[in-house]
Design an enzyme around this catalytic site. Structure first.
Site, PDB file in Angstrom:
ATOM      1  N   ARG A   1     -59.902  83.668   8.793  1.00  0.00           N
ATOM      2  CA  ARG A   1     -59.390  85.043   8.847  1.00  0.00           C
ATOM      3  C   ARG A   1     -59.854  85.776  10.106  1.00  0.00           C
ATOM      4  NH1 ARG A   1     -60.843  84.623   3.188  1.00  0.00           N
ATOM      5  NH2 ARG A   1     -58.978  83.965   2.090  1.00  0.00           N
ATOM      6  N   VAL A   2     -60.614  85.091  10.946  1.00  0.00           N
ATOM      7  CA  VAL A   2     -60.993  85.683  12.232  1.00  0.00           C
ATOM      8  C   VAL A   2     -60.004  85.216  13.293  1.00  0.00           C
ATOM      9  CG1 VAL A   2     -62.775  85.715  14.019  1.00  0.00           C
ATOM     10  CG2 VAL A   2     -63.411  85.965  11.622  1.00  0.00           C
TER      11      VAL A   2
END
Length: 503
Positions: A365-366
């Site tokens: 999710r980064v």
């Protein structure tokens, strides 16, 4: 002399012996029940949650249940010598662990005692094992990569410093192998690694330490081990102790990586403790606060802003699934806490794809924020090619005879991509090696190479670039980008290599 006279003499002697000694006031209690690593203590009215208490034989315990009539204490160590009626003293200290540079290269237990036979640890600083996570004001967004040396992860599921990336999969699918490769890849870098072994066999922990020593990685690593033979109390506090050790480096402005291997066993140990402490059981007999057990641990991983030192603590928790069921209670809990997961599949592992990463179910999710520009340029196209290959492969299994030329070419490239992303254990790649290899595959330089020749092509290409065109590697290392000039040099190097017969 009369009896009364003897009593007076003994009192005077005692007063002389104790003359000048400072009097201390200690909160004491009495053991009313003991068994299975749990002691129920009457008294200790002033004891605090997570406070260390001491039994007569010197064994320490942690006060966990603060009830009206008694205190539930988990015993850290051997409890066979503790019996009913024993006096228990509170120490006034919250459970803590030694921290600092003196621990680097050492193997310790969760209370910081060395278990590697290399003598005492030279540090005088301690930290509480439990601490409130840094608040949102003290944090900044994740922008620096953790280079794992694994092509599939660095390109598709990048991990950033300060991130929490879950590694999830069945037993024997290569979860620990990924973390060990990541530790080995930090050799000569500035990332301090902490490997926390929870409920592992002592032989496996020894094997891990031996592997790290063999590859020279113990020089930047601390191992915190709570073996399966240890009390559940030590297994329960192990990840918090490892986290506290990492936080010390983070607050000094350094970067640290902590690996929890694994949190499934940690949840089991907490369930055992909770049931023995007679806490109400919930779903699957886990206590109601089992989510908080892991959230308060993983939230402590952070990337601090410049005003708070700019350090970071990255967490790589491991969860073991049963028969691929990652929708079970503990896996879904941890998935919801972390910033993404690397999902390893037994079927892929058994078919020879290692690391056995399911690219469709794995996510970070980064994302690209935690990649260098050079890697982002090659990874973007790689993701697209792989997604298209997976889609086409699903249709192509019904027959390839009537496929058009472009579809067949795409399938062929997908097979070579899959082959390039395979990697041997304990052989992490450098950033420039990964970028060169992935650039070559996505730009069609391997399209005419037989699938079984791809690994040797890659190895020879890396060697050729390092010896004949070192300026390409140097430019990628320096700029962390592929500039137009570097791209021209790289294209020329690849053309030169293709013309040689060595591959």
């Amino acid at each position: 002399m009369t009896t009364r006279g003897q009593d007076i003499v003994s009192i005077i002697k005692q007063q002389i012996q104790n003359f000048g000694a400072a009097s201390t006031m200690v909160d004491v209690g009495t053991v009313v029940e003991v068994g299975d690593g749990i002691a129920r203590v009457h008294g200790l009215s002033g004891v605090r949650y997570n406070e260390l208490v001491e039994f007569p034989d010197g064994t320490m315990g942690i006060a966990l249940n603060l009830e009206e009539e008694s205190v539930g204490v988990i015993v850290m160590g051997e409890y066979a010598s503790i019996k009913e009626g024993d006096e228990v003293k509170s120490t006034g200290r919250i459970a803590e662990v030694p921290v600092g540079d003196g621990l680097i290269g050492r193997v310790v237990n969760p209370i910081g005692a060395p278990i590697d036979g290399k003598g005492p640890i030279k540090t005088d600083k301690t930290r509480p094992i439990e601490r409130v996570a840094p608040n949102v004001v003290a944090r900044k967004s994740v922008d620096t990569p953790v280079h794992t040396g694994i092509k599939a992860i660095d390109s598709l599921i990048p991990i950033g410093r300060g991130q929490r990336e879950l590694i999830i999969g069945d037993r024997s699918t290569g979860k620990t192998a990924i973390t060990l490769d990541t530790i080995i890849a930090q050799k000569g870098g500035n990332l301090i690694c902490i490997y926390v072994a929870i409920g592992q066999k002592a032989s496996k922990v020894a094997q891990v330490v031996g592997t790290l020593e063999k590859h020279g990685a113990m020089e930047h690593t601390i191992v915190v081990a709570a073996n399966s033979a240890e009390s559940v109390a030590l297994q329960y506090i192990a990840p918090y102790a490892g986290c506290a050790i990492g936080e010390e480096f983070m607050e000094q402005g350094k970067d640290a990586l902590v690996i929890y291997d694994d949190l499934s066993k940690h949840a089991w140990s907490y369930r055992q403790l909770s049931l023995l402490l007679r806490r109400p059981a919930g779903r699957e007999a886990y206590p109601g606060d089992v989510f908080y057990l892991h959230s308060r641990l993983l939230e402590r991983a952070a990337k601090l802003d410049e005003d708070h030192g700019g350090g970071s603590l990255t967490a790589l928790p491991i969860i073991e699934t049963l028969a691929g069921d990652f929708s079970a209670y503990i896996p879904t809990n941890v998935i919801s806490i972390t910033d993404g997961q690397i999902y390893l599949e037994a079927d892929l592992f058994n078919s020879g794809i290692r690391p056995a990463m399911n690219v469709g179910l794995s996510v970070s999710r980064v994302g690209g924020a935690a990649q260098t520009k050079a890697m982002r340029k090659v990874a973007g196209k790689l993701k697209l090619e792989l997604a298209q290959f997976r889609e086409l492969a699903a249709f192509a299994q019904f027959g390839t005879s009537d496929l058009d030329k472009s579809t067949r070419a795409q399938l062929d490239r997908g097979q070579r991509l899959t082959e390039v992303l395979k990697q041997l254990q304990f052989m992490p790649k450098l950033l420039e090696q990964e970028v060169v290899t992935l650039y070559a595959i996505i730009n069609g330089y391997l399209d005419d190479v037989a699938v079984d020749k791809v690994p040797s092509f890659e190895e020879n290409l890396i060697r050729f670039i390092a010896t004949s065109h070192p300026e390409v590697n140097q430019a990628i290392i320096q700029d962390k980008d592929i500039s137009p000039e570097t791209e021209e040099k790289l294209k020329k190097a690849l053309t030169d290599f293709k013309q040689t017969a060595s591959w």
